[in-house]
Each structure stands twice: as C-alpha cells, then as structure tokens.
Write an enzyme that holds these catalytic residues in place. Structure first.
Site, PDB file in Angstrom:
ATOM      1  N   ILE A  66      40.152  29.964  43.578  1.00  0.00           N
ATOM      2  CA  ILE A  66      41.448  29.943  44.256  1.00  0.00           C
ATOM      3  C   ILE A  66      41.324  29.347  45.652  1.00  0.00           C
ATOM      4  O   ILE A  66      40.354  29.593  46.371  1.00  0.00           O
ATOM      5  CB  ILE A  66      42.060  31.364  44.302  1.00  0.00           C
ATOM      6  CG1 ILE A  66      43.540  31.312  44.716  1.00  0.00           C
ATOM      7  CG2 ILE A  66      41.271  32.271  45.217  1.00  0.00           C
ATOM      8  CD1 ILE A  66      44.270  32.602  44.458  1.00  0.00           C
ATOM      9  N   GLY A 121      37.998  32.417  40.712  1.00  0.00           N
ATOM     10  CA  GLY A 121      39.098  32.168  39.787  1.00  0.00           C
ATOM     11  C   GLY A 121      38.743  31.230  38.651  1.00  0.00           C
ATOM     12  O   GLY A 121      39.377  31.271  37.583  1.00  0.00           O
ATOM     13  N   ASP A 124      37.740  33.307  35.799  1.00  0.00           N
ATOM     14  CA  ASP A 124      38.943  33.794  35.125  1.00  0.00           C
ATOM     15  C   ASP A 124      39.468  32.749  34.151  1.00  0.00           C
ATOM     16  O   ASP A 124      39.875  33.060  33.031  1.00  0.00           O
ATOM     17  CB  ASP A 124      40.033  34.122  36.146  1.00  0.00           C
ATOM     18  CG  ASP A 124      39.681  35.293  37.057  1.00  0.00           C
ATOM     19  OD1 ASP A 124      39.752  36.434  36.594  1.00  0.00           O
ATOM     20  OD2 ASP A 124      39.352  35.052  38.226  1.00  0.00           O
ATOM     21  N   GLU A 144      34.713  37.341  43.678  1.00  0.00           N
ATOM     22  CA  GLU A 144      35.731  38.154  44.345  1.00  0.00           C
ATOM     23  C   GLU A 144      35.143  39.340  45.111  1.00  0.00           C
ATOM     24  O   GLU A 144      35.653  39.719  46.166  1.00  0.00           O
ATOM     25  CB  GLU A 144      36.770  38.643  43.324  1.00  0.00           C
ATOM     26  CG  GLU A 144      37.710  37.578  42.807  1.00  0.00           C
ATOM     27  CD  GLU A 144      37.169  36.795  41.636  1.00  0.00           C
ATOM     28  OE1 GLU A 144      37.926  36.051  41.008  1.00  0.00           O
ATOM     29  OE2 GLU A 144      35.944  36.922  41.343  1.00  0.00           O
ATOM     30  N   ASP A 152      41.220  39.817  39.596  1.00  0.00           N
ATOM     31  CA  ASP A 152      42.460  40.345  39.036  1.00  0.00           C
ATOM     32  C   ASP A 152      43.240  39.362  38.165  1.00  0.00           C
ATOM     33  O   ASP A 152      44.411  39.568  37.882  1.00  0.00           O
ATOM     34  CB  ASP A 152      43.373  40.864  40.160  1.00  0.00           C
ATOM     35  CG  ASP A 152      43.702  39.801  41.204  1.00  0.00           C
ATOM     36  OD1 ASP A 152      43.361  38.626  40.998  1.00  0.00           O
ATOM     37  OD2 ASP A 152      44.307  40.160  42.237  1.00  0.00           O
TER      38      ASP A 152
END
Length: 270
Positions: A66, A121, A124, A144, A152
């Site tokens: 991110i 991210g 993810d 993270e 998340d």
C-alpha cells in the site's frame, strides 16, 4: 477496455494480462489501484473471451504494498471523535477488502507472477490468486507488523489455507523477509524461475495450457475448490452434483471426448 492509471491490461490468446504499472513507485498501491482493480476484474468476469488471468508487476518489483501517501491521506481525515474515526476506518478497510475479494471471486483462474519485492498489501493480493509463481530474486514479507498494525486485507484470512497456520503465525508475528526458495518450500509459490523473463514465459505457458481447456469445466473446477474452503465434504459433493447436472449438458463435453478419440486438439467456444 479502459485506460487505467495504475495498470495496463491486455487480452490475447484468451489470456488477460493485468500488470501493475507504477514501476517508478515500486508499484505501490495508490487510490487508483484500489478502485481500478475492481473494475478490471469485473470486466474479466464479464468477458467470456478472457479465460485465464496473469497478474504481474512492471519493472524490477511486483509491488511494495500500500502507498504510504494513501495511508497519510486517510489519517488526515480523522478527527477528535473516536466513534466517528472508527466508523470511517472500518468503511475504508472494507472498501480495500472488496478490491481483493474481486480477485478472489473472479470466475477465471488468476496466476500471479512475482519478482523483486512482494511486501505487505502485495501479500494480501497474491493470497487472493489461484496460483503464485516467483523469480529467484523475489522477496516476501508480511510487513504490517512493522508499522504497528495487523494485516487487514486478506493475508491473515487466506494464507492459513495456503501455507498452514503455524508458518503464517511465524511470518505475521515477525514480519521477516523470506526469499523465493523458502516461499516454494512452504507452498506459497508453485514454482521458482531464474529471472523475470523466464518467469513470465513460464507463467504464460501455464496460462495458455489452462486457456485451451473447456472454459465451462475450468469455471466449475474453480467454483468447487473455492466452495470447499468453507464447507464439509458432503456439502461439496451435493453442490458438485447439482452444478454438473446442468454443466454436463454443455457441448464442451462432446467436443473434448471427440477430440480425445480422434487424437486432435479440442477447440472450445468462449
């Protein structure tokens, strides 16, 4: 297909090649990334000509995760009221989750080709793909934890089914960086290639092999595998019986059997 700020998208030989295209920013996931990926995968889902997806990153790295500028923008929206801050953050997190749910829920198989950094991210994202392949220089980290938060957007929910609970806990608690060989040994990636060029060649070859199969059969196979993540064996058997009661009436079955008998390559409709 539309023009995108964070991606390039090409469709050739029934393969949709979706490439994160911010190499000057290490393919960091900015605001445009999160909205565009939903549109892209909706288009892929709706386009019968696209039978399989290859997801890659332009330049030296797959993605650094991110974009921190985006996180800063969210922080600037926070006020003094705890309840309203929580409401805003929850809404934003659910929006981000929906972006990778679009990848996971795509009816077509999604193959990730990973080189260089695959951090935060980006883990993810690849967790939402069907299969993952890496170049030897790939570096992975559930990052993270090092910025004081729990991942998340899907890593903690999807990775236990891919690499196992204990290994996920080690990587998530420590945030340590690990390479392609370890990723292969724990089952995160299927195969390791010597460099980025051979990685893309190899993954495209696998994609072409899948694209040559019956799209009805491939979609059904993905649906059944995904269904079994959250259901018992007897539920899955009941579901596939109902599914195939319709899908076995497809002409693809007759085409595949005739090709097999005549030792010819089958040609399936989109």
């Amino acid at each position: 297909m539309s023009q995108y700020q964070a991606f390039t998208v090409e469709l050739a030989d029934n393969i949709a090649h979706v490439q994160i295209n911010r190499p000057d920013k290490i393919n960091a996931m900015n605001a445009a990334f999160w909205s565009e990926i939903v549109d892209i995968f909706q288009w892929i889902d709706d386009t019968d000509e696209a039978r399989v997806v290859v997801l890659s990153g332009a330049g030296k790295h797959f993605s650094s995760g991110i974009d921190l500028m985006m996180l800063a923008a969210v922080a600037n929206d926070l006020g003094k009221d705890v309840g309203r801050n929580a409401r805003l953050l929850r809404r934003k997190i659910l929006q981000l989750q929906a972006s990778f749910n679009a990848v996971d829920n795509c009816r077509k198989p999604v193959l990730a080709a990973i080189q260089g950094y695959c951090l935060g991210g980006a883990i993810d994202l690849i967790s939402a793909c069907d299969m993952r392949y890496a170049a030897e220089d790939a570096q992975f980290s559930i990052k993270e934890i090092d910025i004081g938060m729990a991942a998340d957007v899907g890593t903690l929910q999807r990775l236990p089914r891919i690499i196992g609970d204990g290994m996920l806990r080690e990587l998530a608690y420590t945030g340590r960086t690990f390479g392609a060989d370890e990723a292969r040994s724990i089952g995160l990636v299927n195969r390791v290639y010597s460099d980025t060029a051979s990685l893309l060649d190899g993954v495209m070859g696998i994609a072409r092999e899948i694209a040559a199969k019956s799209p009805i059969a491939v979609t059904g196979t993905k649906e059944m595998i995904s269904y079994m993540r959250d259901h018992r064996i007897d539920d899955g058997l009941e579901y596939v019986a109902t599914w195939n009661a319709a899908m076995l009436q497809s002409t693809d079955l007759r085409v595949a059997m005739a090709a097999h008998m005549s030792k010819q390559k089958p040609e399936f409709l989109d």
